[in-house]
Design a protein around this motif. Sequence first.
Motif, PDB file in Angstrom:
ATOM      1  N   UNK A 231       0.830  -1.206   0.000  1.00  0.00           N
ATOM      2  CA  UNK A 231       0.000   0.000   0.000  1.00  0.00           C
ATOM      3  C   UNK A 231       0.864   1.256   0.000  1.00  0.00           C
ATOM      4  N   UNK A 232       2.022   1.171   0.661  1.00  0.00           N
ATOM      5  CA  UNK A 232       2.934   2.318   0.659  1.00  0.00           C
ATOM      6  C   UNK A 232       3.402   2.647  -0.754  1.00  0.00           C
ATOM      7  N   UNK A 233       3.670   1.621  -1.575  1.00  0.00           N
ATOM      8  CA  UNK A 233       4.110   1.883  -2.952  1.00  0.00           C
ATOM      9  C   UNK A 233       3.029   2.635  -3.735  1.00  0.00           C
ATOM     10  N   UNK A 234       1.785   2.194  -3.579  1.00  0.00           N
ATOM     11  CA  UNK A 234       0.668   2.864  -4.267  1.00  0.00           C
ATOM     12  C   UNK A 234       0.545   4.311  -3.799  1.00  0.00           C
ATOM     13  N   UNK A 235       0.685   4.520  -2.493  1.00  0.00           N
ATOM     14  CA  UNK A 235       0.583   5.873  -1.939  1.00  0.00           C
ATOM     15  C   UNK A 235       1.720   6.765  -2.437  1.00  0.00           C
ATOM     16  N   UNK A 236       2.937   6.197  -2.498  1.00  0.00           N
ATOM     17  CA  UNK A 236       4.081   6.989  -2.976  1.00  0.00           C
ATOM     18  C   UNK A 236       3.883   7.421  -4.421  1.00  0.00           C
ATOM     19  N   UNK A 237       3.434   6.514  -5.270  1.00  0.00           N
ATOM     20  CA  UNK A 237       3.203   6.857  -6.677  1.00  0.00           C
ATOM     21  C   UNK A 237       2.167   7.967  -6.795  1.00  0.00           C
ATOM     22  N   UNK A 238       1.102   7.876  -6.002  1.00  0.00           N
ATOM     23  CA  UNK A 238       0.060   8.903  -6.055  1.00  0.00           C
ATOM     24  C   UNK A 238       0.560  10.235  -5.525  1.00  0.00           C
ATOM     25  N   UNK A 239       1.275  10.198  -4.387  1.00  0.00           N
ATOM     26  CA  UNK A 239       1.719  11.448  -3.759  1.00  0.00           C
ATOM     27  C   UNK A 239       2.717  12.210  -4.621  1.00  0.00           C
ATOM     28  N   UNK A 240       3.578  11.481  -5.352  1.00  0.00           N
ATOM     29  CA  UNK A 240       4.610  12.159  -6.140  1.00  0.00           C
ATOM     30  C   UNK A 240       4.289  12.205  -7.623  1.00  0.00           C
ATOM     31  N   UNK A 241       3.039  11.870  -7.975  1.00  0.00           N
ATOM     32  CA  UNK A 241       2.622  11.998  -9.370  1.00  0.00           C
ATOM     33  C   UNK A 241       3.346  11.037 -10.292  1.00  0.00           C
ATOM     34  N   UNK A 242       3.634   9.824  -9.831  1.00  0.00           N
ATOM     35  CA  UNK A 242       4.353   8.835 -10.640  1.00  0.00           C
ATOM     36  C   UNK A 242       3.399   7.740 -11.104  1.00  0.00           C
ATOM     37  N   UNK A 243       3.757   7.114 -12.217  1.00  0.00           N
ATOM     38  CA  UNK A 243       3.008   5.945 -12.679  1.00  0.00           C
ATOM     39  C   UNK A 243       3.350   4.760 -11.773  1.00  0.00           C
ATOM     40  N   UNK A 244       2.449   3.793 -11.715  1.00  0.00           N
ATOM     41  CA  UNK A 244       2.641   2.662 -10.798  1.00  0.00           C
ATOM     42  C   UNK A 244       3.909   1.878 -11.115  1.00  0.00           C
ATOM     43  N   UNK A 245       4.291   1.802 -12.429  1.00  0.00           N
ATOM     44  CA  UNK A 245       5.484   1.025 -12.773  1.00  0.00           C
ATOM     45  C   UNK A 245       6.783   1.744 -12.446  1.00  0.00           C
ATOM     46  N   UNK A 246       6.688   3.039 -12.054  1.00  0.00           N
ATOM     47  CA  UNK A 246       7.916   3.774 -11.753  1.00  0.00           C
ATOM     48  C   UNK A 246       8.420   3.513 -10.337  1.00  0.00           C
ATOM     49  N   UNK A 247       7.553   2.954  -9.472  1.00  0.00           N
ATOM     50  CA  UNK A 247       7.963   2.609  -8.104  1.00  0.00           C
ATOM     51  C   UNK A 247       7.726   1.108  -7.924  1.00  0.00           C
ATOM     52  N   UNK A 248       8.835   0.354  -7.797  1.00  0.00           N
ATOM     53  CA  UNK A 248       8.735  -1.110  -7.735  1.00  0.00           C
ATOM     54  C   UNK A 248       9.194  -1.607  -6.359  1.00  0.00           C
ATOM     55  N   UNK A 249       8.510  -2.620  -5.842  1.00  0.00           N
ATOM     56  CA  UNK A 249       8.835  -3.198  -4.535  1.00  0.00           C
ATOM     57  C   UNK A 249       9.298  -4.638  -4.702  1.00  0.00           C
ATOM     58  N   UNK A 250      10.412  -4.966  -4.022  1.00  0.00           N
ATOM     59  CA  UNK A 250      10.905  -6.357  -3.968  1.00  0.00           C
ATOM     60  C   UNK A 250      11.186  -6.646  -2.504  1.00  0.00           C
ATOM     61  N   UNK A 251      10.254  -7.322  -1.815  1.00  0.00           N
ATOM     62  CA  UNK A 251      10.349  -7.479  -0.365  1.00  0.00           C
ATOM     63  C   UNK A 251       9.966  -8.890   0.048  1.00  0.00           C
ATOM     64  N   UNK A 252      10.664  -9.358   1.083  1.00  0.00           N
ATOM     65  CA  UNK A 252      10.345 -10.669   1.663  1.00  0.00           C
ATOM     66  C   UNK A 252       9.367 -10.527   2.827  1.00  0.00           C
ATOM     67  N   UNK A 253       9.000  -9.286   3.173  1.00  0.00           N
ATOM     68  CA  UNK A 253       8.022  -9.051   4.236  1.00  0.00           C
ATOM     69  C   UNK A 253       6.892  -8.197   3.674  1.00  0.00           C
ATOM     70  N   UNK A 254       5.728  -8.315   4.275  1.00  0.00           N
ATOM     71  CA  UNK A 254       4.563  -7.559   3.807  1.00  0.00           C
ATOM     72  C   UNK A 254       4.300  -6.315   4.652  1.00  0.00           C
ATOM     73  N   UNK A 255       4.503  -6.439   5.975  1.00  0.00           N
ATOM     74  CA  UNK A 255       4.199  -5.321   6.864  1.00  0.00           C
ATOM     75  C   UNK A 255       5.344  -5.123   7.853  1.00  0.00           C
ATOM     76  N   UNK A 256       5.425  -3.878   8.379  1.00  0.00           N
ATOM     77  CA  UNK A 256       6.430  -3.546   9.393  1.00  0.00           C
ATOM     78  C   UNK A 256       5.701  -2.938  10.584  1.00  0.00           C
ATOM     79  N   UNK A 257       5.991  -3.445  11.787  1.00  0.00           N
ATOM     80  CA  UNK A 257       5.262  -3.009  12.980  1.00  0.00           C
ATOM     81  C   UNK A 257       6.046  -2.028  13.839  1.00  0.00           C
ATOM     82  N   UNK A 258       7.375  -1.977  13.673  1.00  0.00           N
ATOM     83  CA  UNK A 258       8.193  -1.094  14.506  1.00  0.00           C
ATOM     84  C   UNK A 258       8.174   0.324  13.928  1.00  0.00           C
ATOM     85  N   UNK A 259       7.635   1.272  14.672  1.00  0.00           N
ATOM     86  CA  UNK A 259       7.571   2.692  14.278  1.00  0.00           C
ATOM     87  C   UNK A 259       7.215   2.849  12.797  1.00  0.00           C
TER      88      UNK A 259
END
Length: 600
Positions: A449-477
């Motif tokens: 969801x953060x990737x989608x929000x970043x693309x929207x906030x900075x006026x970028x297309x969805x393919x311009x911000x790519x995520x490669x992660x072994x985790x889905x969520x972060x709970x610390x701060x």
Amino acid sequence: MKRAQWQQMTIPPLVNSRISILHVLVVALSMALTFSAWHFSKKQAESRIEQRFDASRDHIVGLLRDRMLKYEDALWAGVAAMESHDGDMTRAQWRTFATHLRIDEKYPGINGIGVIHFLSDQSLNTYLGQRRSEQPNFNIFPPHDHPTYMPISFIEPEEINAAAVGLDVAHELNRRTAALASRDTGDAQITGPIVLVQDAGAMPGFLFYAPFYRGGVPTELGDRQNRIDGVVYAPFVVRKLLDGLLAKDLRHTSISISDAGQTIYDEHSSAEELHDPAPMFTEEVQLNFYGRSWTLDIRSNLAFRENNSYVQPTVILVGGIVIEALILSLLIMMARANRNAVAYADKVTEDLRIEQQKLVRSNEELERYAYAASHDLKTPIRGIGGLTEMLKEDLEDYLSSPDANPEIAMSLDLILDRVQRMTDLTNGIIEFSRVGAQSEDGSPLDLSELMTSLASDFGLASHQVELNSSVNTVSVDPVGLRRAIENLVGNAVKYHEAVADLRILITCQKTSDFLQFSIADNGPGIDKKYHDRIFEMFQTLRTGDAPESTGIGLAVVKKAVEVHGGEVKLISSIGAGARFFFQWPKDPKSDVAQGARVAA
């Protein structure tokens, strides 16, 4: 960098302990610019106010001319009516004509409209017989020695003008002179100042004549004198004329009118409600029409003064002084705070634990102080920006005109630019101060969801911000992590020459105690000699044509990461993009995450 190492670092001073000569010079030059803008704005305001008075003067003169032309049209309409009856209308016919003319409705200020016949001794008896057949008590008055009789045959409305019926206007010089001038020229004429016999108030007035002839309009003077039948006329009381024409509550000037040195209308008395004993503007206008020369003495009144003050230049001056005072105060406060911090550091004891505690406490106090000072500055800064925007709106017509001085717009834009700069700096300081100031666990951060929000906030297309992660969520701060990633992505967007070609890859991998994040972009890259400098407060690599920056964003990232026991690293070179690495606690119950919460 580990937390213990971060705590033992010596904090470099943000500014020198003294205000430098350069700072003083900048403030002095800025003050000079402020006073120049104030002086120029004052001159422009004076010019605009004078133009408003000129417009009011021209409006008054134009209204008076237009109204007299309208009255003249009514007289010529009466001439046409008389000529259509061969100059022999009856009293009833004239009343019908005047009723349809609707003078009360269409010609405010006029006393009535009537007919004056020109008579000789030979035609006098026949004329009296005609008039007395309609009005048995009709008489011509007063007696005089002039060879021509010019009695008022009828006038409507007769009820308020009955005293004038039968009056021979040839008995009095001003009335007679204008009537004869109208006969000889064939044009409409007005008399010099007179008092109407029907006016119980004996106020100054005049008569307005338009001639009619037997057998059409003659072209020669002799024919006009021989074939004159009479004049259609209208009596005026000057005060009623002006009341109907120029209502006092609809203008910001007072006027007086004189004819041949005799005042026929005057609003300059101290008894007038809006009288200004020292008017801002006064002017005399000569109005030559219908055979007379009127002198109009036009003066600004208290309403004009109230609506044309010099507020805008004062606002510019006060706004500029306030901005300079804020800048100077900020410099002084920062220098004083730095001196206090250095003096406090000199007094530390040999006990490392106490030294660390005092240093951390001092840093926290300085950050709270910076937060409070920056937050308190936002309200006056917004006020200054709002005032400047109002000035631009008020001056919009002038600034868009061909005669506008471009320096005014430049000065206003300079103020707005400084206000925006101060706003960006205070927001950045507030953001920096908030990092680690409180526990900000909140809801876990969903990276997708953060990737989608970043693309929207900075006026970028969805393919311009790519995520490669072994985790889905972060709970610390999650708030602090989001802030760090947003600043790094924002930095990549800001310094990319063609945003449409920008590509950002965000990776997240688990390690034993941390989540290892990487934010890579295909931007212009950063020279290796600046890799340490860019993480310091107020440091930016901006060139002349690069975007404006406060130099706080990467300092926020560094602080957010180090509060959680991590370290930020950069791999980049010119032309090869940039890749930032940092660690983030993965377990809210871990020692690292708990240590960060205690520090907060």
